[in-house]
Design a protein around this motif. Structure first.
Motif, short mmCIF file in Angstrom:
data_model
loop_
_atom_site.label_atom_id
_atom_site.label_comp_id
_atom_site.label_asym_id
_atom_site.label_seq_id
_atom_site.Cartn_x
_atom_site.Cartn_y
_atom_site.Cartn_z
N CYS A 167 0.86 -1.19 0.00
CA CYS A 167 0.00 0.00 0.00
C CYS A 167 0.90 1.24 0.00
N PRO A 168 0.35 2.44 -0.19
CA PRO A 168 1.19 3.65 -0.18
C PRO A 168 1.89 3.91 1.16
N GLY A 169 1.28 3.48 2.25
CA GLY A 169 1.93 3.61 3.56
C GLY A 169 2.23 5.05 3.95
N LEU A 170 3.15 5.19 4.89
CA LEU A 170 3.41 6.51 5.48
C LEU A 170 4.05 7.51 4.50
N TYR A 204 2.61 8.45 1.91
CA TYR A 204 1.49 9.24 1.39
C TYR A 204 0.28 9.29 2.30
N CYS A 205 0.05 8.20 3.02
CA CYS A 205 -1.27 7.99 3.62
C CYS A 205 -1.33 8.59 5.01
N THR A 206 -2.40 9.32 5.28
CA THR A 206 -2.54 9.96 6.58
C THR A 206 -2.81 8.96 7.71
N LEU A 207 -3.25 7.78 7.36
CA LEU A 207 -3.61 6.81 8.40
C LEU A 207 -2.45 5.90 8.78
N ALA A 208 -1.35 6.00 8.03
CA ALA A 208 -0.29 5.00 8.16
C ALA A 208 0.43 5.07 9.50
N GLY A 227 0.75 -0.53 5.54
CA GLY A 227 1.33 0.46 6.42
C GLY A 227 0.55 0.67 7.71
N CYS A 228 -0.60 0.05 7.80
CA CYS A 228 -1.35 0.09 9.06
C CYS A 228 -2.39 -1.01 9.04
N ILE A 229 -3.11 -1.11 10.13
CA ILE A 229 -4.04 -2.22 10.33
C ILE A 229 -5.21 -2.19 9.35
N ASN A 230 -5.39 -1.09 8.61
CA ASN A 230 -6.47 -1.08 7.62
C ASN A 230 -6.27 -2.08 6.50
N ALA A 231 -5.03 -2.55 6.34
CA ALA A 231 -4.78 -3.72 5.51
C ALA A 231 -5.05 -3.52 4.02
S1 SF4 Z 1 -3.12 0.03 4.93
FE1 SF4 Z 1 -3.11 1.87 6.18
S2 SF4 Z 1 -1.27 2.92 5.51
FE2 SF4 Z 1 -1.75 1.49 3.91
S3 SF4 Z 1 -3.01 2.66 2.48
FE3 SF4 Z 1 -4.39 1.56 3.86
S4 SF4 Z 1 -4.85 3.07 5.43
FE4 SF4 Z 1 -3.00 3.79 4.38
#
Ligand code: SF4
Lengths: 552, 118, 186
Positions: free
Chosen positions: A415-418, A420-424, A457-461
């Protein structure tokens, strides 16, 4: 393939006009960010770390060459000249300005592309088998049904403000290439003994914090009754799904708290009361959609192509490409050709505008003008004559698109991970790049065999780490990027969730840990076993010991 | 010390507060010593909903003579994505940016960073 | 006090009007006022409904998102208005409630959207069978109708009269053309 008619296109124009209007009201201060955010999200516009990101839907992963060229043009004109293909078969543009977004949506609408419902708590982009219409092992083209769902779910008056996002995937082949059991609803089309088309309906799959594989709620649903049945599922969910806790709002939680039998019973009870004739498509409309997916005309070809065979014999690199990226087609003498977006060192899923143009040119010349997007973040040319594969390969190679690594250890989902992603919690891309570089030797990668690494990059998977033979999840451990490994997951017909191997480790130690896992596998491998098979046979113990012995 | 940051409403670009205006470069952002001044600026920034989205305060610290955000996420915002060094603010590559980039990569192995803390 | 907008059923063009709200909502702890049209909660309707309905005035009910419209079935023909509360505009349960009211329980009276009622959701509400609105964003009837009919086509049948796109397609294919009100002004 399905092309939007005037009415579909007017829908898209009305939608982008509506968004232009909404954006203007936000810019003038008439509506607040709080009110605007869900509206922009429903048009695929996120605000990420560095800019807005526009997520464009690619319904059931099918693209025309005009659409791909338009994406390339948008990426050049309004972004930084590349697009990122995701596990949801969407494409993301990471450097978008709000003030350009309405113009971009207009430009996309002209070729039947849009960002409708690529975010928000609504029914998202429908995905399907990327080999649909080309593979021999399907009972029907699943896109006929995916298109019916696409229309039914677009701007749905009742189901646009669900408890949480909602994703549907369809396959019609025994080999599941669409990961349908990881969806809110997974639909598997088969033929009954009487030859009728019938769906196995699965509900309650999903990844994220609490991963579940979807469970069957109905073995046999006559295909023509699909939409009314979906209506019933969605209504039960819309009314009963939890809205008090975002982590418990997906349908998987409802299905598992009620129990699958009780959930199915409620759906059946609701379905019995729905005026199905109002919802299910009439045969004429189904026939119209079906006609749009009519099989192309394939010139008869010899089943064995001397050109193709000669090229394999002459060039070992091409032979590897043929082994890894070229798959049987339903028509003799044709092939399905995977284009890897995983050249070692590159960002998984990224394609530059120039690469998109190249793929569009190749599809026009050699693949009946069709391109597919696979959830593995790769592209597919679905209808290539075997005799043309060497020519296609040569062009792909020039464009750095001929990496022969499909399903191998370097075919990494990330995934784009930290970045780019605000949730990472942590970055995913550099981890993928480091692993891919470590295993860049194609011979070695092939000797290791099929091995799916998936990184979130986070639990959102979004990077499907629960479904990786090796899953990697970014976590934040006292301010450092740490990564948790899990093993044994898969997305296909043998779908299973990966199990956590042990304590998380730093980013720098990941390539070594992967190396250790691979060595352990090779030491334990029995005849023809894939990494996944060995893990499932031996359990995690030998892998755990090896990785953590080294780490200590 | 704190710095006030947000994303521009029209472009989405990362911006930093300086005396009522928004600067594009991290080093042009105003640093607040006292919590009260910072909170006052935040309130003023929240009064500009047509300029920016979701302003918030971040912690910054002095590392080897350079001011840098404490959180790794904020360093990425101040620089750009690590997979595309030519994208984002890092592309301009002036001395301040280079210093921030250098500190960022060396700090990664020392554990002296907060990943996502704002 | 938000103003009340009602769809004008008598017009063949989509139209809405601002109307005087004849109903007074009575909280559970308040006494029932004398001689006026009232709206009460579901619990009050259950306990005092028969008396209220017998008192020669119009009576309506206000349902929270978690309350099921099916529970009204017995009283429904006698209720003048059903108010469905949008606790937050993101809470989509009232859309299902409204459709069940209209399509399954065949309710003919007023279905009113109250609470966090915003123009951006006007189309969804109208399509699900709401015909009265208390907009929280100060929308005028004209703005409301423009938002509700911004799309020339719809893909599904719902509680309104609109035919889905595939019916239009079939009409075009059979040479009938399609009859629809032209896009209402922005
Ligand atoms: S898994 Fe987490 S870090 Fe990766 S794109 Fe999804 S929300 Fe963003």
């Amino acid at each position: 393939m399905y092309r939007y008619d005037d009415l579909d296109r007017q829908m898209l124009t009305d939608r982008s006009n509506e968004f232009r209007h909404q954006a203007a009201r936000r810019l003038s201060g008439e509506i607040t960010e709080d009110q605007f955010k869900p509206l922009r999200l429903m048009n695929g516009l996120y605000l990420q770390l560095h800019a807005y990101m526009l997520r464009v839907a690619i319904p059931f992963g099918t693209l025309s060459t005009a659409q791909l060229r338009r994406l390339a043009w948008v990426a050049t004109t309004y972004d930084k000249g590349y697009g990122h293909f995701t596990t949801r078969t969407n494409v993301q543009l990471h450097w978008i300005k709000l003030r350009d977004a309405p113009d971009i949506l207009d430009a996309l609408a002209e070729v039947g592309l849009h960002a409708i419902q690529t975010s928000g708590n609504c029914i998202r982009n429908v995905t399907a088998d990327p080999y649909a219409g080309a593979t021999a092992d399907e009972v029907d083209d699943p896109r006929v049904w995916a298109e019916a769902i696409r229309e039914w779910s677009t701007v749905h008056p009742e189901f646009s403000y669900l408890p949480r996002k909602f994703k549907i995937a369809v396959t019609a082949a025994e080999k599941d290439r669409a990961a349908i059991r990881s969806y809110d609803i997974g639909l598997h089309l088969r033929r009954t003994r009487d030859g009728e088309l019938s769906f196995e309906v699965m509900a309650g799959g999903g990844q994220g914090r609490t991963p579940y594989l979807a469970k069957t709620i109905r073995e046999h649903l006559p295909a023509s009754r699909l939409l009314s049945y979906l209506d019933a599922i969605l209504r039960v969910y819309n009314r009963a799904g939890r809205r008090d806790n975002i982590h418990k709002a997906r349908i998987k939680i409802l299905v598992n708290s009620l129990g699958v039998e009780e959930f199915a019973r409620q759906v059946e009870a609701e379905w019995a009361q729905i005026e199905a004739a109002e919802v299910d498509l009439p045969d004429t409309e189904l026939a119209r959609i079906r006609a749009a997916f009519q099989p192309q005309v394939f010139d008869p070809q010899p089943a064995v192509s001397p050109v193709f065979e000669a090229a394999k014999a002459a060039d070992p690199e091409f032979a590897r490409f043929a082994r890894r990226n070229v798959h049987p087609h339903k028509v003799p003498g044709y092939a399905i050709l995977d284009i890897s977006l995983k050249a070692p060192g590159e960002t998984p899923g990224d394609a530059s505008s120039a690469q998109m143009e190249t793929v569009a040119d190749l599809a026009d010349a050699y693949s009946q003008g069709e391109v597919r997007v696979n959830y593995t973040q790769n592209l597919v040319l679905p209808h290539v004559k075997l005799a043309d594969v060497p020519a296609v390969y040569a062009r792909l190679k020039e464009a750095r698109l001929a990496t022969a690594n499909i399903d191998l250890i370097t075919d990494i989902i990330a995934c784009p991970g930290l970045d780019y992603c605000t949730l990472a919690n942590a970055r995913a891309i550099p981890v993928a790049q480091a692993i891919a570089k470590r295993f860049a030797d194609p011979e070695r990668a092939e000797a290791i065999g099929e091995l799916g690494i998936k990184i979130s990059g986070c639990i959102n998977a979004c990077g499907h780490h629960h479904l990786g033979a090796i899953g990697i999840l970014g976590v934040d451990k006292k301010g450092e990027e740490y990564y948790q490994l899990s093993l044994g997951g898969s997305a296909g017909a043998d779908a299973e969730l990966a199990r956590i191997l042990g304590p998380a480790m730093s980013g720098q130690s990941i390539p070594d840990a992967i190396e250790t896992l691979v060595e352990t596998y090779l030491a334990h491998r029995q005849d023809g076993e894939r990494f996944l098979d060995t893990v499932r046979r031996t359990g995690l113990q030998p892998f755990k010991e090896a990785v953590y012995a080294v780490a200590d | 010390m704190k710095v006030l940051t947000a994303n521009s409403l029209t472009t989405g670009e990362v911006v930093f507060w300086n005396a009522g205006r928004w600067a594009v470069a991290f080093n042009d952002g105003q640093r607040f010593d006292g919590d009260e001044d910072a909170a006052g600026a935040l309130t003023a920034a929240e009064d500009q909903p047509r300029m920016v989205v979701a302003p918030y305060l971040i912690d910054v610290e002095d590392m080897d003579g350079h001011w840098v955000p404490v959180a790794y996420r904020e360093r990425l915002r101040a620089l750009g994505p690590s997979n595309h060094p030519q994208h984002g603010k890092q592309a301009d590559g002036d001395a301040d940016v280079q210093a921030l980039a250098a500190v960022t990569s060396s700090a990664r192995s020392t554990g002296r960073i907060k990943l996502i803390r704002r | 006090m938000p103003s009340l907008i009602k769809l004008d059923a008598g017009s063949d063009q989509p139209r809405a009007l601002t109307v005087q709200d004849a109903f007074v909502f009575v909280h559970d702890e308040e006494p029932i006022p004398a001689a006026c049209d009232i709206v009460v909660t579901l619990s009050r309707l259950s306990s005092e409904g028969d008396d209220l309905l017998a008192s020669g005035r119009r009576v309506g009910v206000r349902l929270q998102p978690s309350e099921a419209v099916e529970d009204l079935a017995y009283d429904l023909p006698r209720l003048a208005v059903v108010q469905l509360v949008f606790a937050k505009f993101r809470d989509g349960r009232p859309y299902s409630s409204a459709r069940v009211l209209r399509e399954r329980l065949a309710y003919q009276g007023e279905v009113r959207a109250v609470g966090d009622v915003l123009r951006e959701q006007a189309m969804h509400m109208v399509r699900c069978g709401f015909d009265a609105f208390e907009p929280a964003d100060g929308s005028s009837p004209e703005q409301w109708v423009a938002a509700a009919y911004r799309y020339r086509h719809v893909y599904q049948r719902a509680a309104d009269e609109r035919e889905p796109i595939h019916v239009e397609r079939a009409q075009i294919a059979s040479g009938l053309g399609h009859n629809r009100p032209d896009e209402v002004g922005a």
